[in-house]
Design a protein around this motif. Structure first.
Motif, PDB file in Angstrom:
ATOM      1  N   HIS A 145      -2.943  -2.831   0.650  1.00  0.00           N
ATOM      2  CA  HIS A 145      -4.219  -3.514   0.439  1.00  0.00           C
ATOM      3  C   HIS A 145      -5.388  -2.547   0.579  1.00  0.00           C
ATOM      4  CE1 HIS A 145      -7.184  -6.682   0.351  1.00  0.00           C
ATOM      5  NE2 HIS A 145      -7.688  -6.249   1.516  1.00  0.00           N
ATOM      6  N   PRO A 155      -6.863  -3.036  -3.230  1.00  0.00           N
ATOM      7  CA  PRO A 155      -7.032  -4.440  -2.833  1.00  0.00           C
ATOM      8  C   PRO A 155      -6.957  -5.414  -4.001  1.00  0.00           C
ATOM      9  CG  PRO A 155      -9.120  -3.245  -2.739  1.00  0.00           C
ATOM     10  CD  PRO A 155      -8.059  -2.218  -2.949  1.00  0.00           C
ATOM     11  N   PRO A 202      -2.742  -8.214  -2.207  1.00  0.00           N
ATOM     12  CA  PRO A 202      -3.541  -9.024  -1.276  1.00  0.00           C
ATOM     13  C   PRO A 202      -3.247  -8.655   0.173  1.00  0.00           C
ATOM     14  CG  PRO A 202      -1.730 -10.311  -2.169  1.00  0.00           C
ATOM     15  CD  PRO A 202      -1.747  -9.021  -2.930  1.00  0.00           C
ATOM     16  N   GLU A 203      -4.215  -8.937   1.021  1.00  0.00           N
ATOM     17  CA  GLU A 203      -4.039  -8.665   2.439  1.00  0.00           C
ATOM     18  C   GLU A 203      -3.034  -9.623   3.064  1.00  0.00           C
ATOM     19  OE1 GLU A 203      -6.903  -7.639   6.268  1.00  0.00           O
ATOM     20  OE2 GLU A 203      -7.720  -8.661   4.512  1.00  0.00           O
TER      21      GLU A 203
END
Length: 405
Positions: free
Chosen positions: A255, A259, A263-264
């Protein structure tokens, strides 16, 4: 598959003592309503349009099962149960089931793996003729095969659904609760009354069954039965799918570097299961589909893109895997070369959309299965892939699994 035929000689004395026992209508004591309550589908013969006699009267027979106990008839574990709610006029009465069907923790008959086959065997003296023979059954979950019902190898004179709630509340979540009536008119009493019926697939829960036999009279020749239900969308149930469990350090590094593509956190997903039945439940259409974003690693750099969805059904004895599905990666957004924190390793990663879309249509004469994306194995006890659509219930869940090289 054949039903066991237990030795009933040791029970003749008990049968004789119990032959005069008759009880009123009882509620399902496991996971159902009182089927005789107002608004539901079971009837006493003294109240029903098909009846005209009193349950327990001279010249009638009666037997009813609600909680099935494998130790109540014949030998232990021979897959047969004596009537637990009541009986009258019978010299012998028992209900049997096939291998693979078992007594659940709630006292009902169920199978995860095989179509279910049932038998009801009654014997007793009925002097009146002609006779009316009535079988009332309550089920939850999938449908029985209503074309399979016979009495002494004869199809019923009349059959109808008397109650249905496609989302009846139960401890396992909403379930399809059905009451159904079967009627035979016989010119002369047979030596014994042998009922046979079955399901086309597993996941039927037989929760109650009642047999009443009495005189056919001028007051009950034709039954004002309700019409069969028209085609309807039964329900959509969801198999919850946990997000992919990536190593926290790897997820953070991906991420941080890209990003937009990584996704985080990965959101949980759901598989959508739709079941549709036509008039009388003879044609069943089932569709399972869903899209699952997941990590895609370049196999040339080491790793695997083979991912699976293992579908589980919660059970009192522990969750049971009922299907194993392999979705298909249908869209890879973009490859990214990622340098991990060792400063040397450079691996190619991407984000893929794994899709699963299956459809099965069951007809009286044949089954048709089609797939667009991915495949499910619905019979894990058989070697190789047994393709099909798992019949899901509320509460079932799927686990995302990545196969290692």
């Amino acid at each position: 598959m054949t039903l066991s035929q237990p030795d009933k000689r040791s029970h003749r004395l008990a049968c004789a003592l119990l032959a005069t026992l008759v009880s009123p209508a009882f509620a399902d004591t496991s996971i159902g309503p009182d089927p005789y309550a107002a608004g539901y589908g079971f009837d006493l013969p003294s109240e029903a349009a098909w009846g005209g006699w009193t349950r327990g009267a001279e010249g009638t027979l009666y037997a009813e099962w609600d909680v099935f106990n494998d130790n109540s008839h014949g030998g232990a574990d021979d897959r047969s149960a004596a009537p637990d709610l009541g009986r009258f006029g019978t010299s012998s009465a028992w209900l049997g089931w096939n291998t693979g069907t078992f007594v659940s923790g709630t006292g009902n008959l169920y199978s995860f793996t095989v179509p279910e086959i049932f038998s009801i065997d009654l014997a007793g003296t009925v002097p009146a003729a002609p006779l009316r023979v009535v079988l009332q059954v309550e089920t939850q979950g999938q449908f029985l095969n209503y074309d399979s019902f016979t009495l002494n190898d004869t199809q019923p004179t009349q059959s109808t659904q008397t109650y249905r709630n496609a989302a009846f509340p139960s401890p396992q979540g909403p379930t399809d609760l059905i009451h159904r009536l079967f009627v035979w008119d016989l010119p002369t009493p047979p030596a014994a009354f042998v009922f046979r019926f079955a399901s086309k697939e597993p996941h039927v829960s037989l929760t109650q069954a009642a047999v009443d036999i009495g005189p056919q009279t001028a007051s009950n020749p034709d039954l004002p039965l309700p019409p069969e239900p028209s085609a309807a969308q039964d329900r959509t149930v969801l198999a919850k799918l946990p997000a992919e469990a990536l190593d926290a350090n790897l997820a953070a590094q991906l991420h941080a570097q890209y990003p937009r593509w990584f996704p985080e956190t990965w959101a949980d997903r759901e598989l959508t299961f739709t079941r549709k039945t036509d008039r009388g439940g003879k044609r069943v259409t089932q569709i399972l589909k869903g899209g699952i974003p997941a990590l895609f690693q370049d196999t040339a750099a080491g790793g695997s893109n083979r991912v699976y969805l293992d579908i589980y059904r919660p059970d009192e004895a522990g969750d049971v895997k009922i299907a194993e599905c392999q979705p298909k990666a249908t869209k890879i957004r973009r490859w990214k070369k990622v340098t991990l924190d060792d400063g040397i390793s450079r691996s190619r990663y991407g984000t893929a959309l794994y899709r699963l879309e299956l459809k099965a249509v069951t007809l009286p004469a044949k089954n048709k299965f089609t797939k667009r994306f991915g495949l499910c194995d619905v019979d894990l006890a058989t070697a190789g892939i047994q393709p099909g659509v798992p019949a899901l219930l509320d509460g079932d869940y799927a686990v995302f699994r990545r196969e290692s090289d």
